[in-house]
Design a protein around this motif. Structure first.
Motif, PDB file in Angstrom:
ATOM      1  N   ALA A 114     -37.171  18.045  59.704  1.00 57.24           N
ATOM      2  CA  ALA A 114     -37.406  16.740  60.331  1.00 57.24           C
ATOM      3  C   ALA A 114     -36.107  16.154  60.884  1.00 57.24           C
ATOM      4  O   ALA A 114     -36.121  15.401  61.871  1.00 57.24           O
ATOM      5  CB  ALA A 114     -38.031  15.782  59.318  1.00 57.24           C
ATOM      6  N   ALA A 115     -34.979  16.508  60.249  1.00 62.63           N
ATOM      7  CA  ALA A 115     -33.689  15.997  60.704  1.00 62.63           C
ATOM      8  C   ALA A 115     -33.126  16.802  61.866  1.00 62.63           C
ATOM      9  O   ALA A 115     -32.025  16.506  62.372  1.00 62.63           O
ATOM     10  CB  ALA A 115     -32.696  15.991  59.545  1.00 62.63           C
ATOM     11  N   GLY A 116     -33.838  17.857  62.279  1.00 62.85           N
ATOM     12  CA  GLY A 116     -33.413  18.663  63.412  1.00 62.85           C
ATOM     13  C   GLY A 116     -32.497  19.806  63.067  1.00 62.85           C
ATOM     14  O   GLY A 116     -31.936  20.456  63.968  1.00 62.85           O
ATOM     15  N   ALA A 117     -32.316  20.099  61.787  1.00 65.96           N
ATOM     16  CA  ALA A 117     -31.444  21.197  61.384  1.00 65.96           C
ATOM     17  C   ALA A 117     -32.107  22.532  61.697  1.00 65.96           C
ATOM     18  O   ALA A 117     -33.332  22.648  61.728  1.00 65.96           O
ATOM     19  CB  ALA A 117     -31.134  21.105  59.890  1.00 65.96           C
ATOM     20  N   ALA A 118     -31.290  23.552  61.908  1.00 64.55           N
ATOM     21  CA  ALA A 118     -31.817  24.905  62.073  1.00 64.55           C
ATOM     22  C   ALA A 118     -32.131  25.443  60.685  1.00 64.55           C
ATOM     23  O   ALA A 118     -31.225  25.796  59.917  1.00 64.55           O
ATOM     24  CB  ALA A 118     -30.794  25.784  62.777  1.00 64.55           C
ATOM     25  N   VAL A 119     -33.394  25.471  60.342  1.00 63.72           N
ATOM     26  CA  VAL A 119     -33.816  25.825  58.975  1.00 63.72           C
ATOM     27  C   VAL A 119     -33.250  27.180  58.566  1.00 63.72           C
ATOM     28  O   VAL A 119     -32.783  27.365  57.433  1.00 63.72           O
ATOM     29  CB  VAL A 119     -35.355  25.814  58.881  1.00 63.72           C
ATOM     30  N   GLU A 120     -33.268  28.151  59.496  1.00 68.31           N
ATOM     31  CA  GLU A 120     -32.774  29.489  59.158  1.00 68.31           C
ATOM     32  C   GLU A 120     -31.308  29.457  58.722  1.00 68.31           C
ATOM     33  O   GLU A 120     -30.877  30.251  57.882  1.00 68.31           O
ATOM     34  CB  GLU A 120     -32.905  30.430  60.365  1.00 68.31           C
ATOM     35  N   ASP A 121     -30.560  28.521  59.263  1.00 65.04           N
ATOM     36  CA  ASP A 121     -29.126  28.457  58.959  1.00 65.04           C
ATOM     37  C   ASP A 121     -28.820  27.740  57.645  1.00 65.04           C
ATOM     38  O   ASP A 121     -27.854  28.088  56.955  1.00 65.04           O
ATOM     39  CB  ASP A 121     -28.382  27.745  60.100  1.00 65.04           C
ATOM     40  N   VAL A 122     -29.635  26.728  57.302  1.00 62.83           N
ATOM     41  CA  VAL A 122     -29.327  25.921  56.116  1.00 62.83           C
ATOM     42  C   VAL A 122     -29.882  26.511  54.830  1.00 62.83           C
ATOM     43  O   VAL A 122     -29.475  26.116  53.738  1.00 62.83           O
ATOM     44  CB  VAL A 122     -29.854  24.473  56.277  1.00 62.83           C
ATOM     45  N   VAL A 123     -30.811  27.459  54.953  1.00 64.88           N
ATOM     46  CA  VAL A 123     -31.469  28.009  53.762  1.00 64.88           C
ATOM     47  C   VAL A 123     -30.449  28.593  52.782  1.00 64.88           C
ATOM     48  O   VAL A 123     -30.447  28.255  51.586  1.00 64.88           O
ATOM     49  CB  VAL A 123     -32.503  29.085  54.153  1.00 64.88           C
ATOM     50  N   GLU A 124     -29.590  29.482  53.261  1.00 69.63           N
ATOM     51  CA  GLU A 124     -28.667  30.160  52.357  1.00 69.63           C
ATOM     52  C   GLU A 124     -27.679  29.196  51.711  1.00 69.63           C
ATOM     53  O   GLU A 124     -27.285  29.364  50.561  1.00 69.63           O
ATOM     54  CB  GLU A 124     -27.911  31.257  53.108  1.00 69.63           C
ATOM     55  N   LYS A 125     -27.277  28.169  52.459  1.00 71.90           N
ATOM     56  CA  LYS A 125     -26.325  27.205  51.916  1.00 71.90           C
ATOM     57  C   LYS A 125     -26.969  26.266  50.894  1.00 71.90           C
ATOM     58  O   LYS A 125     -26.318  25.827  49.946  1.00 71.90           O
ATOM     59  CB  LYS A 125     -25.718  26.375  53.051  1.00 71.90           C
ATOM     60  N   GLY A 126     -28.249  25.964  51.076  1.00 72.79           N
ATOM     61  CA  GLY A 126     -28.880  24.950  50.244  1.00 72.79           C
ATOM     62  C   GLY A 126     -29.704  25.449  49.080  1.00 72.79           C
ATOM     63  O   GLY A 126     -30.058  24.686  48.182  1.00 72.79           O
ATOM     64  N   LYS A 127     -29.959  26.738  49.054  1.00 76.57           N
ATOM     65  CA  LYS A 127     -30.921  27.238  48.063  1.00 76.57           C
ATOM     66  C   LYS A 127     -30.407  27.183  46.624  1.00 76.57           C
ATOM     67  O   LYS A 127     -31.201  27.171  45.672  1.00 76.57           O
ATOM     68  CB  LYS A 127     -31.345  28.657  48.403  1.00 76.57           C
ATOM     69  N   ALA A 128     -29.122  27.130  46.439  1.00 76.52           N
ATOM     70  CA  ALA A 128     -28.567  27.154  45.075  1.00 76.52           C
ATOM     71  C   ALA A 128     -29.054  25.986  44.227  1.00 76.52           C
ATOM     72  O   ALA A 128     -29.170  26.103  42.994  1.00 76.52           O
ATOM     73  CB  ALA A 128     -27.037  27.151  45.145  1.00 76.52           C
ATOM     74  N   GLN A 129     -29.330  24.850  44.865  1.00 84.39           N
ATOM     75  CA  GLN A 129     -29.772  23.681  44.098  1.00 84.39           C
ATOM     76  C   GLN A 129     -31.189  23.834  43.545  1.00 84.39           C
ATOM     77  O   GLN A 129     -31.633  23.017  42.744  1.00 84.39           O
ATOM     78  CB  GLN A 129     -29.703  22.434  44.985  1.00 84.39           C
ATOM     79  N   PHE A 130     -31.885  24.904  43.969  1.00 85.78           N
ATOM     80  CA  PHE A 130     -33.260  25.091  43.522  1.00 85.78           C
ATOM     81  C   PHE A 130     -33.426  26.317  42.624  1.00 85.78           C
ATOM     82  O   PHE A 130     -34.545  26.763  42.361  1.00 85.78           O
ATOM     83  CB  PHE A 130     -34.187  25.204  44.734  1.00 85.78           C
ATOM     84  N   VAL A 131     -32.331  26.843  42.154  1.00 85.04           N
ATOM     85  CA  VAL A 131     -32.376  28.006  41.258  1.00 85.04           C
ATOM     86  C   VAL A 131     -33.068  27.634  39.950  1.00 85.04           C
ATOM     87  O   VAL A 131     -32.850  26.548  39.398  1.00 85.04           O
ATOM     88  CB  VAL A 131     -30.951  28.532  40.987  1.00 85.04           C
ATOM     89  N   GLY A 132     -33.903  28.523  39.454  1.00 85.37           N
ATOM     90  CA  GLY A 132     -34.584  28.283  38.178  1.00 85.37           C
ATOM     91  C   GLY A 132     -34.816  29.580  37.442  1.00 85.37           C
ATOM     92  O   GLY A 132     -34.819  30.661  38.047  1.00 85.37           O
ATOM     93  N   PRO A 133     -35.020  29.529  36.132  1.00 89.63           N
ATOM     94  CA  PRO A 133     -35.138  30.735  35.306  1.00 89.63           C
ATOM     95  C   PRO A 133     -36.470  31.459  35.463  1.00 89.63           C
ATOM     96  O   PRO A 133     -37.471  30.876  35.861  1.00 89.63           O
ATOM     97  CB  PRO A 133     -34.995  30.181  33.880  1.00 89.63           C
ATOM     98  N   GLU A 134     -36.451  32.738  35.137  1.00 88.97           N
ATOM     99  CA  GLU A 134     -37.673  33.536  35.095  1.00 88.97           C
ATOM    100  C   GLU A 134     -38.431  33.252  33.796  1.00 88.97           C
ATOM    101  O   GLU A 134     -37.852  32.813  32.793  1.00 88.97           O
ATOM    102  CB  GLU A 134     -37.326  35.023  35.173  1.00 88.97           C
ATOM    103  N   LEU A 135     -39.718  33.541  33.817  1.00 91.75           N
ATOM    104  CA  LEU A 135     -40.542  33.357  32.630  1.00 91.75           C
ATOM    105  C   LEU A 135     -40.373  34.506  31.642  1.00 91.75           C
ATOM    106  O   LEU A 135     -40.410  34.304  30.427  1.00 91.75           O
ATOM    107  CB  LEU A 135     -42.020  33.244  33.020  1.00 91.75           C
ATOM    108  N   SER A 136     -40.203  35.693  32.164  1.00 95.06           N
ATOM    109  CA  SER A 136     -40.099  36.879  31.311  1.00 95.06           C
ATOM    110  C   SER A 136     -38.950  36.735  30.320  1.00 95.06           C
ATOM    111  O   SER A 136     -37.828  36.355  30.690  1.00 95.06           O
ATOM    112  CB  SER A 136     -39.892  38.115  32.182  1.00 95.06           C
ATOM    113  N   GLY A 137     -39.236  37.025  29.068  1.00 97.66           N
ATOM    114  CA  GLY A 137     -38.229  36.945  28.018  1.00 97.66           C
ATOM    115  C   GLY A 137     -38.094  35.587  27.370  1.00 97.66           C
ATOM    116  O   GLY A 137     -37.376  35.434  26.388  1.00 97.66           O
ATOM    117  N   LYS A 138     -38.803  34.583  27.901  1.00 93.80           N
ATOM    118  CA  LYS A 138     -38.736  33.227  27.335  1.00 93.80           C
ATOM    119  C   LYS A 138     -39.849  33.025  26.312  1.00 93.80           C
ATOM    120  O   LYS A 138     -40.824  33.783  26.250  1.00 93.80           O
ATOM    121  CB  LYS A 138     -38.854  32.175  28.442  1.00 93.80           C
ATOM    122  N   MET A 139     -39.713  31.962  25.533  1.00 96.08           N
ATOM    123  CA  MET A 139     -40.690  31.659  24.482  1.00 96.08           C
ATOM    124  C   MET A 139     -41.600  30.514  24.927  1.00 96.08           C
ATOM    125  O   MET A 139     -41.124  29.463  25.363  1.00 96.08           O
ATOM    126  CB  MET A 139     -39.976  31.299  23.185  1.00 96.08           C
TER     127      MET A 139
END
Length: 389
Positions: A114-139
């Motif tokens: 919506a802000a006019g950014a090139a989505v393809e370009d910002v994905v790699e830079k911004g994705k770190a803030q959405f990192v989350g753990p896998e379910l496998s191995g958890k209780m």
């Protein structure tokens, strides 16, 4: 003809269970014998004299005044297990949503676009803030091992999770359905102290209301993820919001959103979609209609929340169905009336559930209104019905 009032839109598959030559079904009928309901609030509902049963197309019955129904001799049915697969699938989705920050990532991408950014370009830079753990191995801790909880526990083992299940009232059927890979927790403290994810599948009662509160959360691991697809009141909202803000709870997924929760940090709100699948709505409607039909036609009770299960094969000409208080001398008083009137009893079954009981008597001859009225007059009797085969 039995008159059935529908208080919500009921799946045609459920309506088709009721023979149109014996049942009049509409949202406008008066002096109804039965009610089919989903989520409509019945707490202010005025019971007509003819009302004998209410069937809820779903598991929860918080929208129905159970105590008032019991005192009026009205049977309340629900449909346990009919929506279990739908809720199980949403629970798997909720586990993933609580971990992988998918919703937050999608919202961020839309903001960038919506802000006019090139989505393809910002994905790699911004994705770190959405990192989350896998379910496998958890209780995973599953609180409540009914029809839904068992399915959730079983499928979680296939996702590679170590699963602990807690239910002090585990039924024989549920125990037989539970995977041998699921560990039985003997107390809630075991769940709270050890599990990375906790999902709740219990009814809301005075004992369970607010069970997830500051004291419970204090026992949990830091960064625990909590899922509530059962009832909103099971979780104390102020306490969960405080824990989310501090980071003690990493994510709260709820199927019961409100304004307070929507403002909370790391709340994933779902618009009450637990049983909202065409298959689930159909299954619930069919089961509710079947329960209602069997009770009105035969006096049989199965899946009632306020009266005991009692299913008896016909073995006479007339059937006497008596809802009464669970008190000493009740059966002796009832059979005393029948004996005095010379009624031959072919078969009789009595079952109780807490303060209430239900008795079915099959008789070899028809009984008159005077006999039924005499039984109605007995102390402790709440409802008498006479059916003829």
């Amino acid at each position: 003809m039995f008159r059935i009032k529908t208080l919500n839109k009921i799946s045609p598959a459920g309506i088709s269970v009721l023979d149109q030559t014996r049942f009049q079904i509409s949202g406008d009928v008066e002096n109804e014998d039965g009610v089919l309901v989903r989520s409509a609030d019945m707490h202010e509902y005025v019971f007509p004299d003819a009302l004998r049963a209410i069937a809820r197309a779903g598991a929860g019955t918080n929208n129905i005044p159970i105590d008032r129904c019991s005192e009026a001799g009205i049977v309340v049915f629900n449909t346990p297990g009919a929506n279990a697969n739908a809720v199980k699938e949403l629970a798997v989705c909720a586990l993933l949503l609580s971990s992988r920050r998918i919703i937050q990532g999608n919202a961020w991408l839309r903001e960038q676009d919506a802000a006019g950014a090139a989505v393809e370009d910002v994905v790699e830079k911004g994705k770190a803030q959405f990192v989350g753990p896998e379910l496998s191995g958890k209780m995973l801790g599953v609180i409540g091992l009914g029809a839904i909880g068992v399915q959730v526990a079983n499928i979680a083992t296939k996702l590679g999770m170590t699963v602990f299940g807690y239910d002090p009232f585990l039924s024989v059927d549920a125990a037989l359905s539970l995977s041998r890979l699921v560990h039985r927790a003997m107390d809630l403290e075991t769940i709270y102290k050890n599990c990375d994810y906790i999902t709740i599948h219990v009814p809301q009662t005075p004992e369970t209301k607010g069970m997830i509160n500051t004291d419970a959360i204090h026992m949990m691991k830091g960064g625990v993820r909590i899922i509530n697809l059962a009832r909103g009141g099971l979780v104390n909202e102020d306490d969960i919001l405080e824990a989310l803000e501090s980071g003690k709870v990493a994510s709260y997924v709820t199927d019961f959103p409100n304004r307070k929760l929507m403002a909370g940090k790391n709340v994933v709100a779902i618009p009450h979609l637990g049983a909202s699948t065409p298959e689930s709505e159909e299954n619930c409607a069919v089961m509710a209609a079947q329960e209602l039909r069997d009770y009105l036609e035969n006096g049989n009770i199965k899946n009632s929340v306020n009266l005991p299960t009692l299913v008896q094969e016909w073995s006479g000409i007339s059937r006497l169905c008596v809802i009464h208080r669970n008190q000493p001398g009740m059966i002796a008083s009832l059979t005393g009336v029948l004996s005095k009137e010379g009624v031959n009893v072919e078969n009789m079954t009595n079952k109780s559930k807490k303060d209430y009981a239900y008795t079915i008597v099959d008789m070899g001859s028809r009984i008159g209104d005077s006999v039924a009225d005499e039984i109605r007059a007995l102390d402790g009797v709440l409802r008498v019905r006479v059916l003829n085969h």
